[in-house]
Motif scaffolding. Structure first.
Motif, short mmCIF file in Angstrom:
data_model
loop_
_atom_site.label_atom_id
_atom_site.label_comp_id
_atom_site.label_asym_id
_atom_site.label_seq_id
_atom_site.Cartn_x
_atom_site.Cartn_y
_atom_site.Cartn_z
N PRO A 625 0.92 -1.18 -0.06
CA PRO A 625 -0.03 -0.06 -0.01
C PRO A 625 0.71 1.18 0.03
CG PRO A 625 -1.07 -1.60 1.52
CD PRO A 625 0.40 -2.13 1.16
N SER A 626 1.98 1.17 0.71
CA SER A 626 2.64 2.41 0.78
C SER A 626 3.36 2.80 -0.61
CB SER A 626 4.22 2.27 1.60
OG SER A 626 4.95 1.03 0.94
N ASN A 627 3.46 1.81 -1.66
CA ASN A 627 3.89 2.24 -2.95
C ASN A 627 2.81 2.92 -3.52
OD1 ASN A 627 5.18 -1.10 -3.13
ND2 ASN A 627 6.09 0.70 -2.51
N ILE A 628 1.59 2.54 -3.44
CA ILE A 628 0.33 3.48 -4.08
C ILE A 628 0.34 4.73 -3.36
CG2 ILE A 628 -2.27 3.40 -4.41
CD1 ILE A 628 -0.88 1.00 -5.51
N ILE A 629 0.45 4.96 -2.18
CA ILE A 629 0.45 6.34 -1.23
C ILE A 629 1.60 7.12 -2.12
CG2 ILE A 629 0.69 7.41 0.95
CD1 ILE A 629 -0.54 4.83 2.06
N ASN A 630 2.80 6.58 -2.53
CA ASN A 630 3.99 7.25 -2.87
C ASN A 630 3.92 7.73 -4.30
OD1 ASN A 630 4.83 7.62 -0.13
ND2 ASN A 630 6.14 5.50 -0.43
N LEU A 631 2.77 7.30 -4.98
CA LEU A 631 2.90 7.55 -6.29
C LEU A 631 2.94 9.17 -6.84
CD1 LEU A 631 0.08 5.12 -7.73
CD2 LEU A 631 2.46 5.23 -8.46
N PRO A 632 3.77 9.65 -7.87
CA PRO A 632 3.68 11.02 -8.17
C PRO A 632 2.51 11.41 -8.89
CG PRO A 632 5.62 9.84 -8.98
CD PRO A 632 4.87 8.73 -8.53
N LYS A 633 2.08 12.58 -9.14
CA LYS A 633 0.83 12.98 -10.12
C LYS A 633 1.10 12.57 -11.24
CE LYS A 633 0.25 17.59 -7.70
NZ LYS A 633 0.28 18.75 -7.68
N GLY A 634 -0.10 12.07 -11.97
CA GLY A 634 -0.04 11.74 -13.12
C GLY A 634 -0.02 10.15 -13.50
N GLN A 635 0.53 9.51 -12.16
CA GLN A 635 1.10 8.13 -12.37
C GLN A 635 0.02 7.32 -11.89
OE1 GLN A 635 4.88 7.05 -11.78
NE2 GLN A 635 5.74 9.21 -12.60
N ALA A 636 -0.11 5.92 -12.15
CA ALA A 636 -0.98 4.98 -11.68
C ALA A 636 -0.61 3.47 -11.82
CB ALA A 636 -2.50 5.11 -12.12
N PHE A 637 -1.16 2.52 -11.07
CA PHE A 637 -1.07 1.26 -11.24
C PHE A 637 -2.67 0.77 -11.68
CE2 PHE A 637 2.43 1.54 -8.10
CZ PHE A 637 3.43 0.50 -9.04
N ALA A 638 -2.66 -0.02 -12.67
CA ALA A 638 -3.64 -0.67 -13.15
C ALA A 638 -3.91 -2.15 -13.10
CB ALA A 638 -4.28 0.06 -14.56
N VAL A 640 -5.95 -4.95 -14.84
CA VAL A 640 -6.71 -5.31 -15.90
C VAL A 640 -6.66 -6.78 -16.49
CG1 VAL A 640 -6.45 -2.76 -16.97
CG2 VAL A 640 -4.81 -4.82 -17.81
N GLU A 641 -7.91 -6.97 -17.14
CA GLU A 641 -7.93 -8.24 -17.86
C GLU A 641 -7.60 -9.55 -16.69
OE1 GLU A 641 -5.29 -8.35 -20.95
OE2 GLU A 641 -6.12 -6.82 -21.98
N GLY A 642 -8.25 -9.22 -15.55
CA GLY A 642 -8.29 -10.20 -14.57
C GLY A 642 -6.89 -10.50 -13.88
N GLY A 643 -6.24 -9.53 -13.96
CA GLY A 643 -4.92 -9.88 -13.00
C GLY A 643 -3.57 -9.47 -13.70
N ARG A 644 -3.57 -8.73 -14.78
CA ARG A 644 -2.48 -8.13 -15.35
C ARG A 644 -2.24 -6.95 -14.73
NH1 ARG A 644 -0.90 -5.69 -20.77
NH2 ARG A 644 -2.95 -5.50 -21.11
N LEU A 645 -1.02 -6.57 -14.14
CA LEU A 645 -0.93 -5.36 -13.46
C LEU A 645 0.12 -4.51 -14.41
CD1 LEU A 645 -0.82 -3.67 -10.60
CD2 LEU A 645 1.33 -4.95 -10.15
N LEU A 646 -0.36 -3.12 -14.58
CA LEU A 646 0.13 -2.17 -15.23
C LEU A 646 0.57 -0.93 -14.55
CD1 LEU A 646 -2.07 -2.07 -18.67
CD2 LEU A 646 -0.13 -3.48 -18.15
N LYS A 647 2.16 -0.67 -15.11
CA LYS A 647 2.45 0.58 -14.32
C LYS A 647 2.10 1.60 -15.45
CE LYS A 647 4.26 3.54 -11.34
NZ LYS A 647 3.97 4.82 -12.16
N LEU A 648 1.66 2.83 -15.15
CA LEU A 648 1.04 3.97 -16.08
C LEU A 648 1.35 5.22 -15.71
CD1 LEU A 648 -2.74 2.53 -16.61
CD2 LEU A 648 -0.60 2.09 -18.00
N ARG A 649 1.77 6.05 -16.71
CA ARG A 649 1.71 7.47 -16.63
C ARG A 649 1.14 8.24 -17.69
NH1 ARG A 649 7.28 10.50 -17.90
NH2 ARG A 649 8.11 9.48 -19.69
N PHE A 650 0.56 9.12 -17.48
CA PHE A 650 -0.58 9.96 -18.35
C PHE A 650 0.14 11.00 -18.80
CE2 PHE A 650 -3.28 7.80 -14.94
CZ PHE A 650 -3.39 6.75 -15.50
N PRO A 651 -0.21 11.52 -19.97
CA PRO A 651 0.42 12.45 -20.54
C PRO A 651 -0.27 13.85 -20.15
CG PRO A 651 -0.90 11.51 -22.28
CD PRO A 651 -0.83 10.77 -21.23
#
Length: 739
Positions: A625-638, A640-651
């Motif tokens: 959970p601490s990793n989620i709390i420390n995310l910068p703005k405009g970034q996320a974990f997703a 999807v598709e029943g268990g595929r974990l993606l690390k994302l950043r948005f433009p």
């Protein structure tokens, strides 16, 4: 990159590959330029030079990977695109740039937490000194010229400030190769939930997803925004205009009734009983309130049935009018009903007039009612007439008026909230007023026309009205979804296809403000009717607090198959994602040192020592959970598709100038003044750099800024991303088919 054949990757270390690269490069130069100095013929020297140069390049490339990885842990390059270059596909939903998070990334993240890794992830002494110079420049003018240089955001400045994103760059820096990440549209029917704390980029993500839905052009796009974000409204109109669909763009905003479309939440239905259900479902149903809710449902249903029989479309204003005084409705319907009977009720007018004139006082059970009402009631009781609407109205007027008012007391506050002021013009439209040019919308028509609709509920002004109106819309949409599921979107149209399901993309901003009993069936059954929901909220507790029931909150949470988790401030919210992830095995190195001595006189070995590194394997959570709390703005974990974990950043979207109509310009100006957001951090960055005065005597602490050079750098990087999009993204034409 480090050799994966070894158990430890060892990327947090000095780039020792540079040494062998330099030596090999020097030897290659010597063999090429002066082979005779090492007793080689020119042909042999040239061959050796080529081999050594290849080895030098190979080792240099390895060193570059190590240096780039270490730099990436501290600073990420800017990610911007122009709004007219948003990728769109007829099969996939583009989520941003990123990578699939696997075991090796957990390993690298774990390595960054060790003591020896601190020098590679913490700011350098020079960086800290540069920030100290900028702070001193506020009070000591002689530091200001140097502070100006250290504040320049350009690659020529090794100590340039980091962008004001906050969080930890390590989470995205553990992977150098990021690519376009997408979600198959088939999987989107399971609905998407976006969690993120205030000002972390949810609205900007909404702009990206909504823009793609509009570009795709295969369905209706609806955004319900309780608070009112001017950026989303501008983006929706700009994208609709770019796609040539501005004529199908509607705005319904409760805060701007003069320029808003109108909508009757109870005017469209498959069964007349839906009208009563949509309104009464918003009443409390716990304890003694449950009985009053049932009475309210009954009286609303009586009024709605009578209105339909009279040829009037039910609306909140008419329902409130006749709940307050049901006698006029009873008299109107009774007289029209009797007039339709013809010979069966011949002479009814004279009979009732005589009863009304001869009546000295009303019956005790109808105290407070008009004599005309009592005469009609007596007439019907004497005749053998059976009509469900008449019987319902008769039962209502037979109640003592004070008792009737008590039964409907819980209903009146709700109806008055929804019909007070100019709000009544929007949700109880006058269909016969030809001078009112404001359009009247309903779900079935906008779905059939594939319209684009922005709905602003103005919850910051009046949250109760926003919730009541939003729940009414959801109830109406659920009813429409049931109709579409049974008959299809083209039922009743000339040449229409049977059972053809539509596509409806519903984006619910701050959906915790809208959560109610109507939202649950929309998630449960809406996907089968072609409705794909993307909901945005801040914490898990927001939904629970709004629903007032933990079981219902979990029911809503369980209907989202795709989770996008941006920065949150609650570990409980972060665990929605992390609790669904497996544990992984990582390697760790343990240094062991030992000394043995011997006091045996005849032994030739009196002292032994050993040093060794032991590699052990431990199981750790893939994410904490601490990793989620420390995310910068405009970034996320997703997930999807029943268990595929993606690390994302948005433009960050760079808006292409689009001329807004005067009415929308007035609306967005007022909305921007009332709803502040700091998610356009890069624009603030550029602005602060352009107005930075190093010689000012009184200056606040310099914000992270950017110069024209950094703008050119960002634009250059943006062009690279755009070229990447052109290669990887599948664009669609106006008909929604791949080009």
């Amino acid at each position: 990159m480090a050799n994966q054949d070894y158990p430890l990757e060892a990327m947090l270390r000095p780039p020792v590959e540079l040494y062998s690269s330099l030596c090999a490069g020097a030897a290659a130069s010597l063999c090429f330029m002066a082979p005779h100095t090492i007793l080689m013929s020119p042909q042999v020297g040239y061959g050796c030079s080529a081999v050594l140069a290849s080895f030098a390049c190979y080792r240099l490339q390895q060193a570059h990977q190590v240096l780039r990885y270490q730099r990436n842990l501290k600073r990420l390059s800017a990610f911007t695109i122009t709004t007219n270059r948003i990728p769109a596909s007829s099969r996939r939903l583009w989520l941003g740039q990123g990578f699939e998070w696997r075991q090796k990334h957990t390993q690298r993240l774990w390595d960054c937490k060790t003591v020896h890794a601190e020098q590679y992830i913490r700011p350098s002494r020079g960086y800290c000194l540069a920030r100290e110079i900028e702070r001193r420049a506020e009070r000591q003018p002689w530091w200001q010229p140097l502070a100006y240089l250290t504040h320049l955001d350009t690659r020529l400045n090794p100590f340039r400030p980091l962008p004001p994103l906050g969080g930890s760059t390590i989470l995205h820096g553990v992977e150098l190769r990021e690519h376009d990440q997408t979600l198959e549209l088939e999987n989107r029917s399971g609905h998407v939930c976006v969690y993120g704390t205030t000002r972390c980029g949810k609205s900007r993500l909404a702009e990206i997803l909504i823009s793609q839905d509009i570009i795709r052009g295969d369905g209706c796009v609806v955004c319900i925004d309780p608070k009112g974000d001017a950026g989303i409204l501008k983006r929706m109109y700009a994208q609709a205009k770019a796609c040539g669909k501005e004529d199908e763009f509607y705005v319904l905003h409760l805060g701007f009734p003069d320029i808003s479309a109108r909508y009757n939440g109870v005017g469209q239905f498959s069964r007349i009983s839906e009208v009563a259900s949509r309104i009464s479902n918003q009443l409390a149903a716990e304890g003694n309130s449950a009985a009053f809710k049932e009475f309210a449902w009954r009286f609303i249903n009586i009024v709605a049935r009578a209105l339909v029989e009279l040829g009037k479309k039910p609306c909140y204003e008419l329902i409130l009018k006749y709940i307050l005084d049901i006698e006029p409705l009873f008299i109107d319907y009774a007289e029209i009903y009797l007039a339709r009977q013809g010979a069966k009720a011949q002479g009814w007018q004279a009979v009732i007039s005589n009863k009304e004139r001869s009546m000295k006082s009303v019956p005790p059970n109808m105290r407070g009612r008009a004599k005309r009402t009592c005469a009609l009631e007596i007439y019907f009781s004497e005749q053998d007439i059976f009509d469900p609407v008449i019987n319902g109205l008769r039962s209502a007027v037979r109640y003592d008026k004070t008792y009737f008012d008590k039964l409907t007391a819980s209903l009146l506050p709700l109806l008055e909230k929804l019909t007070s002021g100019r709000l009544a013009e929007l949700i109880s439209p006058d269909y016969l007023d030809l001078n009112d040019e404001r359009p009247i919308i309903d779900w079935l028509s906008i779905i059939r026309k594939k319209s684009i609709v922005y709905i602003g509920l103005d919850a910051m002004t009046d949250g109760d009205v926003a919730q009541g109106f939003g729940n009414s819309m959801f109830a109406d949409l659920v009813s429409t979804a049931g109709y579409l599921y049974k008959h299809g979107v083209e039922e009743g149209l000339y040449g229409g296809e049977d059972n053809k399901l539509p596509k409806v993309y519903l984006h619910a901003e701050e959906f915790n403000e809208l959560s109610g009993d109507e939202f649950v069936p929309l998630l449960n059954k809406g996907g089968a009717a072609g409705i794909d929901v993307v909901a945005y909220t801040q914490t898990k507790s927001d939904v629970e607090a709004r629903m007032g029931n933990l079981a219902k909150a979990k029911q809503i949470e369980g209907n989202f198959n795709t989770i996008i988790m941006m920065r949150v401030k609650s570990a409980e919210t972060a665990e929605i994602l992390t609790s669904q992830l497996p544990t992984v095995s990582i390697n760790q190195s343990t240094q062991v040192s030992g000394v043995n001595d011997s006091s045996t006189p005849g032994d030739s070995v009196h002292f032994t020592s050993r040093n060794e590194d032991r590699i052990s394997t431990i199981n750790v959570p893939m994410l904490e959970p601490s990793n989620i709390i420390n995310l910068p703005k405009g970034q996320a974990f997703a997930l999807v598709e029943g268990g595929r974990l993606l690390k994302l950043r948005f433009p960050l979207l760079k808006e292409v100038d689009t001329q807004l109509p005067e009415s929308l310009k007035t609306m967005t100006t007022a909305m921007a003044a009332n709803y502040k957001t700091s998610e356009g951090w890069w624009n603030d960055l550029v602005s602060s750099a352009q107005h930075y005065d190093p010689f000012a005597q009184h200056q606040t602490e310099p914000a992270h800024s950017s110069t024209d050079e950094s703008q050119n750098e960002a634009e250059t990087e943006s062009v690279d991303f755009e070229a990447l999009f052109e290669q990887n993204a599948l664009h669609v034409n106006q008909e929604g088919e791949p080009e």
